[in-house]
Write a protein that holds these residues in place. Structure first.
Motif, PDB file in Angstrom:
ATOM      1  N   GLY B  58       0.820  -1.217   0.000  1.00  0.00           N
ATOM      2  CA  GLY B  58       0.000   0.000   0.000  1.00  0.00           C
ATOM      3  C   GLY B  58       0.842   1.249   0.000  1.00  0.00           C
ATOM      4  O   GLY B  58       2.081   1.187  -0.038  1.00  0.00           O
ATOM      5  N   GLU B  59       0.160   2.399   0.045  1.00  0.00           N
ATOM      6  CA  GLU B  59       0.851   3.687   0.071  1.00  0.00           C
ATOM      7  C   GLU B  59       1.829   3.778   1.238  1.00  0.00           C
ATOM      8  O   GLU B  59       2.917   4.328   1.124  1.00  0.00           O
ATOM      9  CB  GLU B  59      -0.167   4.824   0.201  1.00  0.00           C
ATOM     10  N   ASP B  60       1.419   3.219   2.390  1.00  0.00           N
ATOM     11  CA  ASP B  60       2.245   3.313   3.593  1.00  0.00           C
ATOM     12  C   ASP B  60       3.342   2.264   3.618  1.00  0.00           C
ATOM     13  O   ASP B  60       4.148   2.219   4.540  1.00  0.00           O
ATOM     14  CB  ASP B  60       1.351   3.160   4.831  1.00  0.00           C
ATOM     15  N   GLY B  61       3.417   1.424   2.625  1.00  0.00           N
ATOM     16  CA  GLY B  61       4.461   0.403   2.568  1.00  0.00           C
ATOM     17  C   GLY B  61       4.026  -0.923   3.155  1.00  0.00           C
ATOM     18  O   GLY B  61       4.748  -1.905   3.071  1.00  0.00           O
ATOM     19  N   LEU B  65      -4.245  -5.926  -0.018  1.00  0.00           N
ATOM     20  CA  LEU B  65      -4.803  -6.542  -1.220  1.00  0.00           C
ATOM     21  C   LEU B  65      -5.565  -5.511  -2.046  1.00  0.00           C
ATOM     22  O   LEU B  65      -6.202  -5.834  -3.040  1.00  0.00           O
ATOM     23  CB  LEU B  65      -5.729  -7.696  -0.834  1.00  0.00           C
ATOM     24  N   GLY B  66      -5.477  -4.243  -1.594  1.00  0.00           N
ATOM     25  CA  GLY B  66      -6.248  -3.174  -2.239  1.00  0.00           C
ATOM     26  C   GLY B  66      -5.935  -3.016  -3.719  1.00  0.00           C
ATOM     27  O   GLY B  66      -6.830  -2.850  -4.538  1.00  0.00           O
ATOM     28  N   ASN B  67      -4.630  -3.089  -4.071  1.00  0.00           N
ATOM     29  CA  ASN B  67      -4.249  -2.909  -5.476  1.00  0.00           C
ATOM     30  C   ASN B  67      -4.811  -4.026  -6.337  1.00  0.00           C
ATOM     31  O   ASN B  67      -5.303  -3.799  -7.435  1.00  0.00           O
ATOM     32  CB  ASN B  67      -2.735  -2.888  -5.630  1.00  0.00           C
ATOM     33  N   THR B  72     -10.365  -5.452 -10.166  1.00  0.00           N
ATOM     34  CA  THR B  72     -11.734  -5.858 -10.484  1.00  0.00           C
ATOM     35  C   THR B  72     -12.642  -4.656 -10.704  1.00  0.00           C
ATOM     36  O   THR B  72     -13.849  -4.822 -10.857  1.00  0.00           O
ATOM     37  CB  THR B  72     -12.315  -6.732  -9.348  1.00  0.00           C
ATOM     38  N   SER B  73     -12.065  -3.455 -10.717  1.00  0.00           N
ATOM     39  CA  SER B  73     -12.886  -2.282 -11.049  1.00  0.00           C
ATOM     40  C   SER B  73     -13.357  -2.391 -12.492  1.00  0.00           C
ATOM     41  O   SER B  73     -12.735  -3.075 -13.310  1.00  0.00           O
ATOM     42  CB  SER B  73     -12.073  -0.998 -10.855  1.00  0.00           C
ATOM     43  N   ASP B  74     -14.447  -1.722 -12.786  1.00  0.00           N
ATOM     44  CA  ASP B  74     -15.014  -1.810 -14.139  1.00  0.00           C
ATOM     45  C   ASP B  74     -14.009  -1.417 -15.208  1.00  0.00           C
ATOM     46  O   ASP B  74     -13.873  -2.083 -16.228  1.00  0.00           O
ATOM     47  CB  ASP B  74     -16.254  -0.904 -14.240  1.00  0.00           C
ATOM     48  N   ALA B  75     -13.287  -0.307 -14.941  1.00  0.00           N
ATOM     49  CA  ALA B  75     -12.346   0.184 -15.949  1.00  0.00           C
ATOM     50  C   ALA B  75     -11.248  -0.835 -16.213  1.00  0.00           C
ATOM     51  O   ALA B  75     -10.903  -1.122 -17.368  1.00  0.00           O
ATOM     52  CB  ALA B  75     -11.739   1.504 -15.482  1.00  0.00           C
ATOM     53  N   ALA B 276      -0.001  -3.623  -9.859  1.00  0.00           N
ATOM     54  CA  ALA B 276      -1.005  -4.688  -9.905  1.00  0.00           C
ATOM     55  C   ALA B 276      -1.338  -5.057 -11.346  1.00  0.00           C
ATOM     56  O   ALA B 276      -1.437  -6.242 -11.689  1.00  0.00           O
ATOM     57  CB  ALA B 276      -2.260  -4.249  -9.161  1.00  0.00           C
ATOM     58  N   LEU B 277      -1.481  -4.038 -12.199  1.00  0.00           N
ATOM     59  CA  LEU B 277      -1.788  -4.309 -13.610  1.00  0.00           C
ATOM     60  C   LEU B 277      -0.638  -5.063 -14.280  1.00  0.00           C
ATOM     61  O   LEU B 277      -0.853  -5.970 -15.082  1.00  0.00           O
ATOM     62  CB  LEU B 277      -2.033  -2.997 -14.349  1.00  0.00           C
TER      63      LEU B 277
END
Lengths: 264, 304
Positions: B58-61, B65-67, B72-75, B276-277
């Protein structure tokens, strides 16, 4: 083999012509498009002259050519001694080296770019902010192709016997590699160099995302204001690359009869 | 290191290394590989591991699993679907047309000059991607393109339409240009490997030409054909430059989605989405290449 029927020969002729037109049309249209001239002026080579006269473009072309040269040098320095050494002294490692060399085929360049930011922060710190630092990334990129060419060259000669003979006459390892084996695999190394130059001249992913001005990046930038020059530059690079790659297929085509001892 | 080292035959699997000093020498031999391995470590392995680790950071290091969930976002899903559509359709079309072309070339006979020339040209065209290919098609099919203008002045046909060249359909048309020659390169050896004797044997047993192809030719070629098609898929899936030049707005496919994640300075946390991509891309290409290797091994069984 039986001669094909007349019907099939006509069908084949038509189909091959269709394929030829399909593949030639975009190339010919580049020539037409780039010599069309702006506005009302007639057909001229202004877009082609701009390749040399436009300062940014000229610098980018020089950067790309230098990059091609340095990439070939780095590739040879890294790969040739390593591959010879593996054959001579640590054959057990040959599968590992092969796997590593072919790895860049499976890891898309785009993925490497995403992860390479930290590494390039160090590269920029150590070597400055020149586009020529792309040499390192490009050496990875050309690795699979260079490996195959050099491997084919090494497979065609008896490296072990050559090295034993040289060593028993008192040659050091450097002499064995540079003066004994290397001259015998020149065509393989040359193929590797050709394909490396071809790949480097067209490479866009690394250069554009790491913000270095190489030829493809500069052509893309200029295409927004002057499409004809961008097309002229692309066609020029296609011609250079095609000559290199056709030379390569000629090289490898000529090597086979020597090995077999017979010509078809 | 001495001459006697060389006198020993190349080690066969299972042969113990030479006695005493030999072991120290072999350690030294491995050391000579260090420059090469170190280079690969820095410029290939570290970036790849950075991607894999970064995808779960994450941003904080910290671990997150957020990324990956953002995939799975629509875009992101839409881009992946379009990528698969693009790679799949150009792989199928390229494979079929490429197979036809390599059959035509091979039917010219082994001595044909045209055959050698076509194979060489295919070698060049298969490498012909990226920026230059995009410009080639822009000069042919864009609004001022040669073919667009020619068809417009001859028969008043508008092939430019509403700019389809700069969207997914355009990418399909452009990608096929390098997929067909690549198919010819990778499929011709398999086609060439079909021994004429097999056909003669089939004919001697009373088979017709179509029976030979249906029961011998096609079944033998199927693994090679599918394998080549997978290679074409991976090739299109990993391609970036052509699409980057052609498509300047929107992110129809995953590589362009990665570009906007990398270059975006508006949204925070986009760098991790990029990781992630990229991880997603590694996984897709790795699966496809593993299947390719599997099919290649099946083909190798009958090809000598």
């Amino acid at each position: 083999m039986t001669t094909p029927s007349l019907g099939f020969r006509i069908f084949r002729g038509v189909m091959l012509t269709v394929f030829a037109v399909y593949f030639l049309l975009p190339l010919l249209s580049m020539l037409d498009f780039s010599t069309r001239g702006h506005g009302d002026e007639g057909r001229n080579w202004g877009a082609w002259r701009a390749l040399v006269e436009n300062k940014d473009l000229r610098e980018a072309i020089i950067a790309s050519l230098l990059l091609a040269l340095f990439t070939v040098l780095l590739m040879i320095v890294l790969l040739v001694p390593t591959m010879i050494w593996v054959r001579l002294k640590v054959p057990g490692m040959s599968r590992v080296i092969e796997f590593l060399c072919l790895l860049p085929l499976t890891i898309p360049a785009l993925v490497i770019v995403v992860g390479i930011a930290n590494v390039y922060a160090w590269v920029t710190y150590l070597f400055g902010d020149s586009p020529l630092t792309l040499t390192f990334a490009y050496a990875v990129l050309v690795l699979p192709y260079a490996y195959r060419s050099i491997d084919a060259g090494l497979a065609a000669i008896d490296v072990t016997t050559l090295a034993e003979a040289a060593r028993s006459l008192g040659a050091g390892w450097l002499t064995v590699i540079v003066r004994i084996v290397l001259p015998n695999i020149v065509s393989g190394v040359l193929s590797a160099a050709f394909i490396s130059v071809a790949l480097v001249l067209g490479e866009y992913t690394f250069a554009s995302l790491l913000h270095f001005d190489t030829m493809p990046v500069a052509l893309t930038a200029i295409s927004k204001s002057d499409a004809a020059t961008a097309v002229a530059g692309s066609l020029a690079s296609i011609i250079v690359v095609s000559i290199l790659l056709l030379g390569l297929s000629f090289l490898s085509g000529n090597r086979a009869p020597d090995v077999e001892g017979v010509k078809e | 290191m001495s001459v006697s080292d060389l006198a020993t035959p190349a080690p066969v699997a299972g042969t113990p290394p030479a006695i005493g000093a030999g072991r120290r020498t072999s350690l030294g031999s491995y050391l000579a590989l260090l420059p090469f391995l170190g280079f690969l470590l820095v410029f290939l392995i570290v970036p790849t591991v950075t991607v894999i680790v970064g995808a779960f950071r994450g941003e904080d290091g910290g671990f997150t699993l957020g990324n990956v969930r953002a995939l799975t976002s629509d875009a992101a899903l839409n881009a992946l679907w379009k990528s698969i559509l693009l790679s799949g359709s150009t792989a199928v079309i390229g494979a079929v047309l490429g197979a036809v072309l390599s059959y035509l070339i091979l039917s010219l006979g082994p001595r044909s000059l045209l055959r050698r020339a076509t194979l060489s040209v295919c070698g060049v065209l298969a490498q012909f991607g990226g920026v230059t290919l995009a410009f080639a098609f822009i000069s042919l099919l864009a609004i001022n393109g040669v073919l667009t203008q020619a068809l417009d002045s001859w028969i008043g046909l508008d092939i430019y339409g509403s700019g389809w060249l700069f969207g997914l359909n355009g990418l399909i048309v452009v990608y096929i240009y390098f997929q067909i020659p690549l198919m010819v390169i990778v499929f011709t050896p398999a086609l060439e490997g079909l021994r004429p004797q097999w056909r003669e044997a089939a004919v001697n047993l009373g088979a017709s030409s179509s029976q030979y192809w249906r029961q011998v030719g096609f079944p033998l070629l199927t693994p090679a054909f599918l394998g080549s098609m997978l290679l074409l898929f991976a090739n299109a899936f990993a391609a970036y430059a052509t699409a980057a030049v052609l498509v300047s707005q929107g992110n129809p496919i995953t590589p362009l989605f990665i570009r906007s994640a990398l270059t975006s300075e508006i949204l925070l946390g986009q760098a991790n989405l990029g990781f992630a991509l990229a991880l997603q891309m590694i996984i897709v290409v790795a699966i496809v290449m593993a299947l390719y290797a599997l099919l290649l091994r099946r083909t190798a069984r009958w090809m000598r």
